[in-house]
Scaffold this active site. Structure first.
Site, PDB file in Angstrom:
ATOM      1  N   SER A 143     -35.342   6.899  -0.789  1.00  0.00           N
ATOM      2  CA  SER A 143     -36.567   7.628  -0.460  1.00  0.00           C
ATOM      3  C   SER A 143     -36.319   8.489   0.766  1.00  0.00           C
ATOM      4  CB  SER A 143     -37.714   6.658  -0.160  1.00  0.00           C
ATOM      5  OG  SER A 143     -38.837   7.344   0.368  1.00  0.00           O
ATOM      6  N   TYR A 156     -41.674  -0.205   3.796  1.00  0.00           N
ATOM      7  CA  TYR A 156     -41.004   0.580   2.756  1.00  0.00           C
ATOM      8  C   TYR A 156     -39.876   1.416   3.363  1.00  0.00           C
ATOM      9  CZ  TYR A 156     -40.497   3.933  -1.098  1.00  0.00           C
ATOM     10  OH  TYR A 156     -39.999   4.717  -2.120  1.00  0.00           O
TER      11      TYR A 156
END
Length: 260
Positions: A143, A156
């Site tokens: 990501s 995250y």
């Protein structure tokens, strides 16, 4: 690693005859990756926390990547019944949001268990076998949050950053065995995970235009990525056209991080 190692001998981006294992293949980016590789001739085995009895273009086997023993058993089964895994693509991931100081222990631990430890489990199991054969390609979908801080996404972002460094270390260790290890790091992509963040009518527009309140710039290209945009990047890095690329992190985010 020669141009046609483990593949169809074309030296291009076809995957004819290769076995590809894709985690998180039941939906979103994982499903797009599995479908694209299958369409280019790979013998794809998908796996997901939610398996599927309907095979379609590829089977989706039930697998919890946080369970190292289950991962090892599935990889052994695939190698026995389908063939040696030539391509591993790690897509399985979870998103647990909330301010850093308000995160519950289970949200933090679950984020790392899936996003980081799950990748470790699959890479360890498949990588050992690839090393013995002297060929293979591993691509992990990370990501852009691993490189740029995001409010409300500490678990995250931290888990994806840890995974990015693990992939670089793994790539360094496996390079001498002819195995390439790379990352594809998407930004906002039209998936169920992304849409779960859109809690009001203006949420999508704030992603596109930027949101000063959350210290977030917009997307210069002015569009949300489609899962196939990410899948195409994965296929490139997994295939022979990228045969001299390893330990690379390819951002697919429309310029959203300004490559900070």
């Amino acid at each position: 690693m020669t141009a046609d190692a483990g593949g169809d001998g074309s030296g291009g981006d076809g995957f004819g005859g290769r076995v590809a294992l894709v985690t998180g293949a039941a939906q979103g980016i994982g499903a797009a990756v599995a479908a694209l590789l299958a369409g280019r001739g790979a013998r794809v085995v998908g796996c997901d926390l939610r398996g599927s009895d309907t095979e379609g273009a590829f089977p989706v086997k039930e697998l919890d990547v946080t369970d190292g023993a289950a991962v090892e058993a599935l990889v052994a089964e695939v190698e026995r019944t389908v063939g040696p895994v030539d391509v591993l693509v790690n897509v399985a991931g979870v998103l647990r949001v909330g301010p850093a100081l308000e995160l519950a222990d289970d949200a933090w631990q679950h984020s790392f268990a899936v996003n980081t430890t799950g990748v470790f489990h699959t890479c360890r199991s498949v990588g050992r076998r690839m090393a013995g054969r002297g060929r293979g390609s591993i691509v992990t979908v990370g990501s852009n949050a691993a490189g740029v801080p995001r409010t409300g996404m500490a678990a995250y972002a931290a888990s994806k950053a840890a995974t990015a460094m693990f992939m670089r270390c793994l790539g360094l260790e496996l390079a001498a065995s002819g195995i390439r290890c790379n990352l594809v790091s998407p930004g906002s992509t039209d998936t169920a995970m992304q849409r779960s963040l859109w809690t009001d009518p203006g949420a999508e527009q704030r992603v596109l235009a930027g949101d000063p309140a959350s210290y977030r710039v917009g997307i210069p290209l002015g569009r949300i990525a489609d899962p196939v945009d990410v899948a195409e990047a994965v296929a490139f890095l997994a295939g022979d056209r990228a045969r001299h690329i390893t330990m690379h992190d390819l951002y697919v985010d429309g310029g959203a991080t300004l490559r900070a």
